[in-house]
Design a protein around this motif. Sequence first.
Motif, PDB file in Angstrom:
ATOM      1  N   SER A 198       4.207  10.831  -7.776  1.00  0.00           N
ATOM      2  CA  SER A 198       4.203  10.713  -9.234  1.00  0.00           C
ATOM      3  C   SER A 198       2.860  11.027  -9.853  1.00  0.00           C
ATOM      4  O   SER A 198       2.747  11.049 -11.079  1.00  0.00           O
ATOM      5  N   SER A 199       1.822  11.226  -9.019  1.00  0.00           N
ATOM      6  CA  SER A 199       0.457  11.490  -9.498  1.00  0.00           C
ATOM      7  C   SER A 199      -0.006  10.387 -10.449  1.00  0.00           C
ATOM      8  O   SER A 199      -0.681  10.649 -11.451  1.00  0.00           O
ATOM      9  N   GLN A 200       0.388   9.146 -10.144  1.00  0.00           N
ATOM     10  CA  GLN A 200      -0.004   8.006 -10.967  1.00  0.00           C
ATOM     11  C   GLN A 200      -1.277   7.397 -10.387  1.00  0.00           C
ATOM     12  O   GLN A 200      -1.243   6.707  -9.386  1.00  0.00           O
ATOM     13  N   MET A 201      -2.384   7.653 -11.040  1.00  0.00           N
ATOM     14  CA  MET A 201      -3.661   7.120 -10.604  1.00  0.00           C
ATOM     15  C   MET A 201      -4.178   6.159 -11.659  1.00  0.00           C
ATOM     16  O   MET A 201      -3.985   6.366 -12.860  1.00  0.00           O
ATOM     17  N   SER A 202      -4.841   5.104 -11.199  1.00  0.00           N
ATOM     18  CA  SER A 202      -5.364   4.122 -12.133  1.00  0.00           C
ATOM     19  C   SER A 202      -6.535   4.711 -12.922  1.00  0.00           C
ATOM     20  O   SER A 202      -7.131   5.715 -12.537  1.00  0.00           O
ATOM     21  N   GLU A 203      -6.850   4.038 -14.011  1.00  0.00           N
ATOM     22  CA  GLU A 203      -7.944   4.515 -14.854  1.00  0.00           C
ATOM     23  C   GLU A 203      -9.284   4.471 -14.136  1.00  0.00           C
ATOM     24  O   GLU A 203     -10.188   5.249 -14.428  1.00  0.00           O
ATOM     25  N   ASN A 204      -9.427   3.545 -13.190  1.00  0.00           N
ATOM     26  CA  ASN A 204     -10.698   3.443 -12.460  1.00  0.00           C
ATOM     27  C   ASN A 204     -10.981   4.687 -11.627  1.00  0.00           C
ATOM     28  O   ASN A 204     -12.133   4.997 -11.333  1.00  0.00           O
TER      29      ASN A 204
ATOM     30  N   LEU B 127       0.816  -1.206   0.000  1.00  0.00           N
ATOM     31  CA  LEU B 127       0.000   0.000   0.000  1.00  0.00           C
ATOM     32  C   LEU B 127       0.855   1.264   0.000  1.00  0.00           C
ATOM     33  O   LEU B 127       0.477   2.272  -0.596  1.00  0.00           O
ATOM     34  N   GLN B 128       2.003   1.226   0.641  1.00  0.00           N
ATOM     35  CA  GLN B 128       2.842   2.420   0.717  1.00  0.00           C
ATOM     36  C   GLN B 128       3.386   2.821  -0.649  1.00  0.00           C
ATOM     37  O   GLN B 128       3.573   4.011  -0.926  1.00  0.00           O
ATOM     38  N   ILE B 129       3.647   1.857  -1.518  1.00  0.00           N
ATOM     39  CA  ILE B 129       4.096   2.179  -2.875  1.00  0.00           C
ATOM     40  C   ILE B 129       2.948   2.783  -3.675  1.00  0.00           C
ATOM     41  O   ILE B 129       3.139   3.735  -4.450  1.00  0.00           O
ATOM     42  N   VAL B 130       1.759   2.239  -3.503  1.00  0.00           N
ATOM     43  CA  VAL B 130       0.581   2.814  -4.169  1.00  0.00           C
ATOM     44  C   VAL B 130       0.390   4.250  -3.702  1.00  0.00           C
ATOM     45  O   VAL B 130       0.115   5.157  -4.511  1.00  0.00           O
ATOM     46  N   LEU B 131       0.544   4.469  -2.402  1.00  0.00           N
ATOM     47  CA  LEU B 131       0.424   5.821  -1.851  1.00  0.00           C
ATOM     48  C   LEU B 131       1.499   6.733  -2.426  1.00  0.00           C
ATOM     49  O   LEU B 131       1.229   7.876  -2.801  1.00  0.00           O
ATOM     50  N   ARG B 132       2.713   6.248  -2.531  1.00  0.00           N
ATOM     51  CA  ARG B 132       3.811   7.057  -3.075  1.00  0.00           C
ATOM     52  C   ARG B 132       3.543   7.432  -4.525  1.00  0.00           C
ATOM     53  O   ARG B 132       3.780   8.578  -4.935  1.00  0.00           O
ATOM     54  N   ASN B 133       3.056   6.489  -5.306  1.00  0.00           N
ATOM     55  CA  ASN B 133       2.798   6.773  -6.715  1.00  0.00           C
ATOM     56  C   ASN B 133       1.745   7.864  -6.885  1.00  0.00           C
ATOM     57  O   ASN B 133       1.823   8.687  -7.793  1.00  0.00           O
TER      58      ASN B 133
END
Length: 285
Positions: free
Chosen positions: A227-233, A217-223
Motif C-alpha cells: 500500500s506504500s503506507q509510510m508514517s510521517e516520521n 511487524l508483518q502488517i507494517v511490512l505489508r502496508n
Amino acid sequence: MFDVFNYSLLTVLLIAVLYPLYFVIISSVSNPDLVNAGQLWFYPKETTLEGYRRIFNDDTIWLGYRNTIFYTVLGTAINVVLTLTGGYALSRADLFGRNFFTFLIVFTMFFSGGIIPTYLLVKSLGMVDTIWAMVVPNAVSAFHLIITRTFFQSTIPKELLEAAVVDGCSNTRFFLRIVLPLSLPIVAVITLFSAVGHWNSYFQALIYLNDDALHPLQIVLRNILISSQMSENMVDDLVSSSQQQRVAEVMKYGVIVVASLPVLVLYPFVQKYFVKGVMIGSLKG
C-alpha cells in the motif's frame, strides 16, 4: 556422472533461492535510482544507509516488532502446552474414543468452516481487535498434534507407564516427570514450527485487528510494500512526491531485511530440528 549432475542441479537451485535474498540485501544499501534503472546485479552501488536510518527512527517499526515478539512468545507457549497434552492423550491406548477424536482432528485438515464463519465465531467470542485473536484461533494445529501423537506412540513404551503405575505414579506426574524429559526433540520441533508460524503470520491480523497499535511487524511490512503506507516520521523531511517515492523504494528493501533477519539468523542453528519434524511426521503410527 550421477554425482556431477546432482551437485550441478543443487547448485543451480541454491543460487535460484539465495540470489533474490542477496538482491534484496544489496538493494537495501544501494542508490534507489540505480536499483530502479536495473543497474544493480552482483554488488551494491553508491552505498547508502538512508533507508535503514529512516526505518529505525520510526516508532511504527519498533511497535510492530514488540507486538510480533509478544504474539510469538504467547502463541508459541499456548501451542506447545495444548499440542503436547493433546498429543499425549491421543497416544494412550486406554483413552476411550481415541480413534473417534483422531478422526475429528484429521477431518479438519481437509475441511474447514471457511473465513466468514470463523470471523463470526471470533467476533461472537469478543476477540476482534484484541491480542487473543492472534493466538486463540490457531491454538492447536492438527498437523502438529498428529506428529506429536506419533512421536509419543513410537518413543514412550507402554511398559514404562505400567512400571510407573505400579510405583504409585499418577498420569499427571508420569507426563511431567517422565514423558516430557524423554520428549525434548518433539518439544523443540513444535516450539520452532509454532514460533516461525506466529512470526510470519499476518492474515489473522489483517482480518481481526483494526487498531494500529496492535498490528504485528508483518502488517507494517505489508502496508509499506503493497500500500506504500509510510508514517510521517519516515518521510516528513521530504517535500516532493518524487523524493518520497525514491526513498520509499530503498526503504521497502530495508524493511524486508529487518523483518526477516531474526529468522535468517536462527534458521541455520535449528535446521536439524525442522528436518527431524518432517521425519517424525513420516512415521506410521
